[in-house]
Design an enzyme around this catalytic site. Structure first.
Site, PDB file in Angstrom:
ATOM      1  N   TYR A  84       0.846  -1.202   0.000  1.00  0.00           N
ATOM      2  CA  TYR A  84       0.000   0.000   0.000  1.00  0.00           C
ATOM      3  C   TYR A  84       0.882   1.254   0.000  1.00  0.00           C
ATOM      4  O   TYR A  84       0.613   2.219  -0.688  1.00  0.00           O
ATOM      5  CB  TYR A  84      -0.908   0.004   1.231  1.00  0.00           C
ATOM      6  CG  TYR A  84      -1.961   1.080   1.156  1.00  0.00           C
ATOM      7  CD1 TYR A  84      -3.207   0.814   0.611  1.00  0.00           C
ATOM      8  CD2 TYR A  84      -1.701   2.372   1.613  1.00  0.00           C
ATOM      9  CE1 TYR A  84      -4.172   1.804   0.512  1.00  0.00           C
ATOM     10  CE2 TYR A  84      -2.659   3.365   1.517  1.00  0.00           C
ATOM     11  CZ  TYR A  84      -3.891   3.079   0.974  1.00  0.00           C
ATOM     12  OH  TYR A  84      -4.845   4.061   0.870  1.00  0.00           O
ATOM     13  N   PHE A 136      -8.370  19.778 -24.893  1.00  0.00           N
ATOM     14  CA  PHE A 136      -8.816  18.396 -25.024  1.00  0.00           C
ATOM     15  C   PHE A 136     -10.124  18.285 -24.244  1.00  0.00           C
ATOM     16  O   PHE A 136     -10.354  19.045 -23.305  1.00  0.00           O
ATOM     17  CB  PHE A 136      -7.751  17.407 -24.508  1.00  0.00           C
ATOM     18  CG  PHE A 136      -8.187  15.989 -24.733  1.00  0.00           C
ATOM     19  CD1 PHE A 136      -8.309  15.489 -26.014  1.00  0.00           C
ATOM     20  CD2 PHE A 136      -8.557  15.168 -23.669  1.00  0.00           C
ATOM     21  CE1 PHE A 136      -8.782  14.199 -26.237  1.00  0.00           C
ATOM     22  CE2 PHE A 136      -9.024  13.879 -23.886  1.00  0.00           C
ATOM     23  CZ  PHE A 136      -9.139  13.398 -25.180  1.00  0.00           C
ATOM     24  N   THR A 137     -10.973  17.326 -24.633  1.00  0.00           N
ATOM     25  CA  THR A 137     -12.331  17.257 -24.061  1.00  0.00           C
ATOM     26  C   THR A 137     -12.314  17.221 -22.523  1.00  0.00           C
ATOM     27  O   THR A 137     -13.002  18.008 -21.866  1.00  0.00           O
ATOM     28  CB  THR A 137     -13.067  16.005 -24.572  1.00  0.00           C
ATOM     29  OG1 THR A 137     -12.234  14.865 -24.359  1.00  0.00           O
ATOM     30  CG2 THR A 137     -13.396  16.111 -26.057  1.00  0.00           C
ATOM     31  N   ASP A 226       0.897  18.920 -21.236  1.00  0.00           N
ATOM     32  CA  ASP A 226       0.173  17.646 -21.312  1.00  0.00           C
ATOM     33  C   ASP A 226       1.008  16.727 -22.208  1.00  0.00           C
ATOM     34  O   ASP A 226       1.099  16.925 -23.421  1.00  0.00           O
ATOM     35  CB  ASP A 226      -1.225  17.864 -21.892  1.00  0.00           C
ATOM     36  CG  ASP A 226      -2.036  16.566 -21.986  1.00  0.00           C
ATOM     37  OD1 ASP A 226      -1.426  15.477 -21.986  1.00  0.00           O
ATOM     38  OD2 ASP A 226      -3.270  16.646 -22.091  1.00  0.00           O
ATOM     39  N   LYS A 269      -1.723   6.240 -22.782  1.00  0.00           N
ATOM     40  CA  LYS A 269      -1.212   6.595 -24.099  1.00  0.00           C
ATOM     41  C   LYS A 269       0.319   6.557 -24.118  1.00  0.00           C
ATOM     42  O   LYS A 269       0.915   5.759 -24.808  1.00  0.00           O
ATOM     43  CB  LYS A 269      -1.708   7.994 -24.483  1.00  0.00           C
ATOM     44  CG  LYS A 269      -3.208   8.064 -24.689  1.00  0.00           C
ATOM     45  CD  LYS A 269      -3.695   9.471 -24.835  1.00  0.00           C
ATOM     46  CE  LYS A 269      -4.046   9.816 -26.244  1.00  0.00           C
ATOM     47  NZ  LYS A 269      -5.379   9.332 -26.647  1.00  0.00           N
ATOM     48  N   ARG A 392     -14.880  13.137 -33.723  1.00  0.00           N
ATOM     49  CA  ARG A 392     -14.209  14.253 -33.074  1.00  0.00           C
ATOM     50  C   ARG A 392     -14.704  15.522 -33.756  1.00  0.00           C
ATOM     51  O   ARG A 392     -14.086  16.073 -34.635  1.00  0.00           O
ATOM     52  CB  ARG A 392     -12.677  14.148 -33.173  1.00  0.00           C
ATOM     53  CG  ARG A 392     -12.096  12.962 -32.434  1.00  0.00           C
ATOM     54  CD  ARG A 392     -11.838  13.169 -30.950  1.00  0.00           C
ATOM     55  NE  ARG A 392     -12.971  13.063 -30.073  1.00  0.00           N
ATOM     56  CZ  ARG A 392     -12.867  12.816 -28.750  1.00  0.00           C
ATOM     57  NH1 ARG A 392     -11.688  12.613 -28.207  1.00  0.00           N
ATOM     58  NH2 ARG A 392     -13.928  12.780 -27.980  1.00  0.00           N
ATOM     59  N   PHE A 458     -20.523  12.866 -25.600  1.00  0.00           N
ATOM     60  CA  PHE A 458     -20.110  11.935 -26.661  1.00  0.00           C
ATOM     61  C   PHE A 458     -19.890  10.516 -26.145  1.00  0.00           C
ATOM     62  O   PHE A 458     -19.990   9.561 -26.903  1.00  0.00           O
ATOM     63  CB  PHE A 458     -18.849  12.441 -27.378  1.00  0.00           C
ATOM     64  CG  PHE A 458     -17.666  12.620 -26.466  1.00  0.00           C
ATOM     65  CD1 PHE A 458     -17.463  13.812 -25.791  1.00  0.00           C
ATOM     66  CD2 PHE A 458     -16.758  11.593 -26.280  1.00  0.00           C
ATOM     67  CE1 PHE A 458     -16.382  13.979 -24.939  1.00  0.00           C
ATOM     68  CE2 PHE A 458     -15.662  11.747 -25.442  1.00  0.00           C
ATOM     69  CZ  PHE A 458     -15.479  12.948 -24.765  1.00  0.00           C
TER      70      PHE A 458
HETATM   71  N1  F0G Z   1      -4.857  14.625 -22.545  1.00  0.00           N
HETATM   72  C1  F0G Z   1      -4.816  14.190 -23.813  1.00  0.00           C
HETATM   73  C2  F0G Z   1      -4.025  14.925 -24.824  1.00  0.00           C
HETATM   74  C3  F0G Z   1      -5.510  13.011 -24.164  1.00  0.00           C
HETATM   75  O1  F0G Z   1      -5.457  12.587 -25.421  1.00  0.00           O
HETATM   76  C4  F0G Z   1      -6.237  12.319 -23.176  1.00  0.00           C
HETATM   77  C5  F0G Z   1      -7.001  11.120 -23.505  1.00  0.00           C
HETATM   78  C6  F0G Z   1      -6.247  12.820 -21.867  1.00  0.00           C
HETATM   79  C7  F0G Z   1      -5.537  13.974 -21.582  1.00  0.00           C
HETATM   80  C8  F0G Z   1      -7.013  12.128 -20.767  1.00  0.00           C
HETATM   81  O2  F0G Z   1      -6.388  10.954 -20.417  1.00  0.00           O
HETATM   82  O3  F0G Z   1      -8.059   9.149 -20.965  1.00  0.00           O
HETATM   83  O4  F0G Z   1      -6.154   8.720 -19.389  1.00  0.00           O
HETATM   84  O5  F0G Z   1      -8.047  10.169 -18.716  1.00  0.00           O
HETATM   85  N2  F0G Z   1      -7.287  10.777 -24.671  1.00  0.00           N
HETATM   86  C9  F0G Z   1      -8.017   9.586 -25.072  1.00  0.00           C
HETATM   87  C10 F0G Z   1      -8.281   9.599 -26.565  1.00  0.00           C
HETATM   88  C11 F0G Z   1      -9.263   9.371 -24.291  1.00  0.00           C
HETATM   89  O6  F0G Z   1      -8.980   8.685 -27.023  1.00  0.00           O
HETATM   90  O7  F0G Z   1      -7.781  10.451 -27.285  1.00  0.00           O
HETATM   91  P1  F0G Z   1      -7.206   9.675 -19.838  1.00  0.00           P
END
Ligand code: F0G
Length: 485
Positions: A84, A136-137, A226, A269, A392, A458
């Site tokens: 832990y 980013f979303t 990022d 990623k 997208r 989405f």
């Molecule tokens: N920042 C970027 C540039 C991303 O592409 C993503 C995730 C995140 C932050 C968030 O990371 O999913 O680990 O919480 N991108 C995925 C995509 C979801 O399909 O492009 P996460």
């Protein structure tokens, strides 16, 4: 023999992005007939997120958590240290982050958006403005939930679909200076996103990042990077920025991180594993954030990740500096983009990282943005091929305070290329079916929402076709392909 994934010239004259890996574990795939795909896409509310992988032939939804893992990563997972607190696995992850990103203070989190939650809760106050190359979303959602606003500062031409600008992800420094002159006191940090996701996986140059960092320092505002797609961005810097032609990806990566006060990432990623982290060398920033990790994620030495994931991350981070690993998906993407361009199919150029991005407004000019052309194209392409891409565009956007759609700058169908997952004949299948759909594009119509969640709609939203266009498409497919799948 070079390890570089650069294309190999065949005797025939063709340039081929030869695979620098071999496949040792495989997963069986299914290609259900088009009639079953019609049932599936209807059941999924024309939202590719709601399909089951049993209904999907090639899963090009995302590279998130779907990159192939290496033998070294799997090996490391077997010697993870379950604890832990004070796990040796965490020490190995810390060392990898320090080696690759040059940051020694680490906050582990369960995935990228968890890092964004902690960053936004720690630094964003109501009325704040966060300048960034592009949103980013999940970043936008966390900033908004905390009362902040985003301003996007890419150059005007970054949103042009066809371009020869090698660095569409660059921030316009004049716009940044103007934004800081207007909102300076209201800016808690500046954010740069590597391989800018939503505009087509487009990189920024290291020269631009240095300029952004210089302005940030002048104003004493932290620069946040990022790094979820930093490997691909570094690869493009090596390929496209003269000064770095002879610099290793490892050195480019560490110089990129050196420019930023805080680096955060999704390990799903960047390191072909799971999890994520926030890292910095600034104790003041670290101390400001760290109390939120045990509250939302877990103890400071696991942050919601399993120790196996932590080990896989440590190895995966090192592998991200290997050109033959990091260059594989960009070289396949470039291959597909080049071939689609020759066929006249509208795609984002130059080819970026993460995926091949098809321009839905160019593909379906007769579908108005209020009927979600990128969503319609994603559904139509799944229907005729079994290939699952991701919308997208405006479906991934939000509504304004009056309930109207905020129309996206670009409407893209993203066909993601998780690292070292697909073969070239599968890529050729994508090319062939997309080409066919392009010749039948007049048949594809729009979508409308029947179920719309208030945040990040989405993911779970459901739609229906505005006419019987899906049935017409099935008929045209059968006419041309007979009883082939
Ligand atoms: N920042 C970027 C540039 C991303 O592409 C993503 C995730 C995140 C932050 C968030 O990371 O999913 O680990 O919480 N991108 C995925 C995509 C979801 O399909 O492009 P996460």
């Amino acid at each position: 023999m070079s390890e570089s994934p650069k294309t190999i010239r065949f005797f025939s004259g063709e340039n081929i992005p030869l695979e620098m890996h071999k496949v040792r574990i495989v997963q069986k795939l299914f290609l259900p007939p088009i009639e079953e795909r019609l049932t599936a896409v209807r059941r999924a509310g024309f939202n590719t997120f709601l399909l089951n992988t049993r209904e999907v032939y090639l899963d090009m939804l995302t590279d998130s958590g779907t990159n192939a893992m290496s033998d070294m990563q799997l090996g490391a997972m077997m010697q993870a240290d379950d604890a832990y607190a004070g796990s040796q696995s965490f020490e190995r992850m810390q060392k990898a982050i320090e080696d690759v990103f040059g940051k020694r203070l680490i906050l582990p989190v369960h995935q990228g958006r968890a890092a964004e939650n902690i960053l936004a809760q720690s630094f964003v106050k109501p009325g704040n403005v966060i300048p960034m190359n592009y949103h980013f979303t999940t970043t936008l959602a966390h900033i908004q939930v905390n009362g902040g606003k985003v301003v996007e500062l890419v150059h005007d031409n970054a949103l042009q679909i066809k371009s020869d600008n090698p660095f569409k992800g660059n921030m316009d420094i004049a716009k940044l200076r103007a934004a800081l002159a207007k909102e300076g006191k209201n800016v808690p940090f500046i954010r740069m996103e590597a391989s800018t996701n939503l505009i087509g996986g487009q990189p920024f140059s290291l020269a631009n990042l240095r300029d952004v960092a210089k302005v940030a320092r002048e104003h004493k505002i932290p620069l946040v990077l990022d790094a979820s797609l930093i490997g691909e961005n570094a690869y493009f810097i090596k390929l496209r920025e003269k000064e770095f032609r002879n610099t290793s990806v490892a050195d480019i990566l560490s110089e990129m991180c050196e420019q930023a006060d805080i680096v955060y990432f999704s390990s799903r990623k960047v390191s072909s594993s799971r999890g994520g982290a926030i890292c910095t060398n600034r104790t003041d920033l670290f101390d400001h954030m760290k109390a939120l990790v045990p509250l939302y994620e877990g103890f400071l030495t696991y942050g919601g990740m399993s120790v196996r994931e932590i080990e896989a991350m440590a190895v995966g981070l090192h592998e991200t500096t290997d050109e033959s690993v990091i260059g594989q998906s960009p070289s396949f993407i470039a291959y597909l983009v080049e071939r689609l361009e020759k066929l006249g199919v509208p795609v984002v150029t130059p080819a970026g990282g993460l995926g091949c991005h098809v321009d839905a407004m160019g593909f379906l000019p007769h579908v108005p943005q209020t009927e979600y052309p990128a969503g319609a194209l994603a559904a139509a392409f799944y229907l005729i091929s079994g290939v699952r891409g991701m919308e997208r565009g405006t479906v991934s956007s939000i509504r304004d305070e009056n309930g109207n759609d905020v129309l996206a700058d670009v409407e893209l169908l993203r066909l993601a290329f998780p690292r070292r997952v697909f073969t070239l004949s599968q890529v050729k299948y994508v090319e062939d079916r997309l080409h066919w759909l392009y010749t039948k594009r007049h048949l594809v119509g729009g979508l409308r929402f029947v179920e719309e969640p208030p945040v990040l709609r989405f993911f779970m939203g459901r739609m229906e076709a505005t006419s019987d266009w899906p049935e017409k498409l099935v008929k045209a497919f059968r006419a041309d392909f007979g009883d082939s799948l």
